[in-house]
Design a protein around this motif. Structure first.
Motif, PDB file in Angstrom:
ATOM      1  N   ASP A 120      14.176  -0.350  -0.852  1.00 36.23           N
ATOM      2  CA  ASP A 120      14.294  -0.749   0.555  1.00 36.23           C
ATOM      3  C   ASP A 120      13.535  -2.048   0.840  1.00 36.23           C
ATOM      4  O   ASP A 120      12.877  -2.191   1.870  1.00 36.23           O
TER       5      ASP A 120
ATOM      6  N   SER B 142      11.183  -0.074  -5.777  1.00 41.60           N
ATOM      7  CA  SER B 142      11.516  -0.023  -4.355  1.00 41.60           C
ATOM      8  C   SER B 142      13.007  -0.245  -4.164  1.00 41.60           C
ATOM      9  O   SER B 142      13.589  -1.155  -4.758  1.00 41.60           O
TER      10      SER B 142
ATOM     11  N   GLU C  68       9.642  -1.746   1.516  1.00 40.24           N
ATOM     12  CA  GLU C  68       9.085  -0.913   2.587  1.00 40.24           C
ATOM     13  C   GLU C  68       8.388   0.315   2.010  1.00 40.24           C
ATOM     14  O   GLU C  68       7.396   0.793   2.562  1.00 40.24           O
ATOM     15  N   SER C  69       8.911   0.840   0.904  1.00 43.90           N
ATOM     16  CA  SER C  69       8.291   1.978   0.235  1.00 43.90           C
ATOM     17  C   SER C  69       8.483   1.811  -1.273  1.00 43.90           C
ATOM     18  O   SER C  69       9.429   1.164  -1.728  1.00 43.90           O
ATOM     19  N   TRP C  70       7.556   2.438  -2.032  1.00 43.95           N
ATOM     20  CA  TRP C  70       7.556   2.287  -3.481  1.00 43.95           C
ATOM     21  C   TRP C  70       7.280   3.624  -4.157  1.00 43.95           C
ATOM     22  O   TRP C  70       6.603   4.486  -3.593  1.00 43.95           O
ATOM     23  N   ARG C  71       7.790   3.753  -5.373  1.00 44.75           N
ATOM     24  CA  ARG C  71       7.458   4.888  -6.221  1.00 44.75           C
ATOM     25  C   ARG C  71       6.839   4.346  -7.511  1.00 44.75           C
ATOM     26  O   ARG C  71       7.331   3.383  -8.089  1.00 44.75           O
TER      27      ARG C  71
ATOM     28  N   ARG D 189       0.804  -1.223   0.000  1.00 38.96           N
ATOM     29  CA  ARG D 189       0.000   0.000   0.000  1.00 38.96           C
ATOM     30  C   ARG D 189       0.836   1.271   0.000  1.00 38.96           C
ATOM     31  O   ARG D 189       0.357   2.324  -0.426  1.00 38.96           O
ATOM     32  N   ASN D 190       2.053   1.195   0.514  1.00 44.27           N
ATOM     33  CA  ASN D 190       2.881   2.397   0.695  1.00 44.27           C
ATOM     34  C   ASN D 190       3.549   2.800  -0.613  1.00 44.27           C
ATOM     35  O   ASN D 190       4.763   2.706  -0.790  1.00 44.27           O
ATOM     36  N   VAL D 191       2.711   3.280  -1.543  1.00 43.57           N
ATOM     37  CA  VAL D 191       3.172   3.631  -2.883  1.00 43.57           C
ATOM     38  C   VAL D 191       3.006   5.128  -3.122  1.00 43.57           C
ATOM     39  O   VAL D 191       1.923   5.690  -2.901  1.00 43.57           O
ATOM     40  N   ASP D 192       4.082   5.754  -3.563  1.00 44.59           N
ATOM     41  CA  ASP D 192       4.049   7.156  -3.954  1.00 44.59           C
ATOM     42  C   ASP D 192       3.603   7.224  -5.410  1.00 44.59           C
ATOM     43  O   ASP D 192       4.393   7.006  -6.326  1.00 44.59           O
TER      44      ASP D 192
END
Length: 368
Positions: A181, A179, A184-187, A132-135
């Motif tokens: 990391d 990603s 943990e985080s995505w663009r 879910r943690n997608v920019d």
């Protein structure tokens, strides 16, 4: 839900024909290794991906949302996760615990009810959590996951670098997730101005990567295309486009930074359009040319895998082909049907192990 089934190992050995009679003192020629079928649960249709982090440890999934794992090179498989309504289109694992699962998404097939495009696991595939943690916008589905491993300098220290990319989808729209990391985080990158679909992703360095795509979401109007980036995905350009309609580029393999291959699918209804080709580059993807594969209107290309610049395989709807001279010549080889993905892993003592997944799962053990 768990299940287990075992294979009594069987490897077919192909005979060598047309040999001249050798002197009595000559050593016998080594029999040619052949692909052999592993004992897996029967499946109607094409299973899309298989992934191994070692010659023994791997996973495969299918369109019914079933994920299987092995710890002995496919001799036995265990059903470790079942997600009804999810279509497992792609898999990628960093190690034996951390991995990613791409779902093709809704409005693709009637049985697909799951709208979540990407999942992550931290326990080897037993449980999965939605990413879910997608920019930026989420893709509607994921068709390819690329795990790039390399070395990078950070604050004067050389360390391992892992970049995870996930792209999709077939039919569009075209988005690429990235990603740095371990998820943990995505663009999210919108690539719709460059390609109508993302069908495969392959990076050969932190900065240089390729995408298999299509020029139009309407297959009848589409040409097969390949995109290239030189800046880690910040910008892309088309470096290959087929001249025929009803084509898309399906899978990409780069056995080296200079030499790469891509399967070209043709969906023209005209039976006279029977030539099937493979696209090849020898200058790091800057230019591409087409190699003839087979003349068969009924044949659809899917997976591609290369051991080195010369020896490789193409999988398709009714079987596979092997080349040992960089695609100049191809010979039919029995390695299953509807072969969508081919994975090749080095082993000790100059050997390698390869897996091919389609309607079944096949394995090849051979020397380099």
């Amino acid at each position: 839900m768990t299940s287990q089934f075992r294979l009594s190992r069987r490897q077919a050995i192909g005979a060598l024909g047309g040999l001249a009679v050798a002197p009595a003192f000559a050593a016998p020629l080594k029999p040619e290794a052949s692909w052999f079928k592993l004992n897996t649960i029967p499946y109607e249709g094409k299973q899309d991906d298989i992934y191994f982090v070692s010659p023994d440890t791997g996973w495969y999934g299918n369109g019914k949302g079933k994920l299987y794992a092995t710890a002995d090179g496919g001799e036995s498989w265990h059903l470790i996760c079942e997600k009804p309504g999810t279509f497992i289109r792609s898999l990628g694992f960093v190690d034996s615990t951390t991995g990613f699962l791409g779902n093709v998404g809704t409005d693709y097939a009637p049985q697909v009810k799951d709208p979540t495009p990407l999942y992550v696991t931290k326990d080897g595939g037993k449980t999965w959590v939605a990413v879910r943690n997608v920019d930026g916008p989420l893709p509607r589905g994921i068709c390819s996951i690329d795990i790039y491993r390399g070395r990078a300098i950070y604050q004067g220290v050389l360390h391992d670098q892992v970049i995870v990319r996930a792209g999709g989808r077939v039919g569009g729209p075209a988005f690429l997730l990235e990603s740095h990391d371990l998820g943990e985080s995505w663009r999210s990158h919108d690539l719709n101005e460059h390609t109508a679909m993302i069908l495969d992703v392959k990076f050969v360095s932190p900065s240089v990567g390729f995408i298999a795509g299509a020029s139009d979401s309407d297959i009848a109007k589409s040409n097969a295309i390949v995109l290239r980036t030189d800046d880690g995905g910040l910008s892309w350009r088309r470096i290959y486009r087929s001249s025929r309609p009803s084509e898309i580029t399906w899978k990409i393999a780069f056995p080296s930074e200079n030499v790469g291959y891509a399967t070209v699918q043709n969906y023209d209804d005209n039976p006279k359009v029977a030539q099937r080709v493979v696209a090849k580059t020898e200058d790091g993807g800057k230019t591409w040319r087409e190699l003839p594969l087979t003349v068969d209107h009924a044949y659809t290309e899917f997976g591609v895998g290369f051991l080195n610049e010369k020896r490789g395989w193409v999988g398709g709807s009714s079987g596979g082909f092997e080349t040992r001279d960089g695609g100049k010549h191809w010979r039919p080889v029995e390695m299953g049907h509807k072969i969508n993905k081919i994975r090749i892993l080095p082993m000790p003592d100059g050997k390698f192990r390869a897996f091919a997944i389609g309607s079944e799962v096949y394995r090849l053990d051979d020397t380099i």
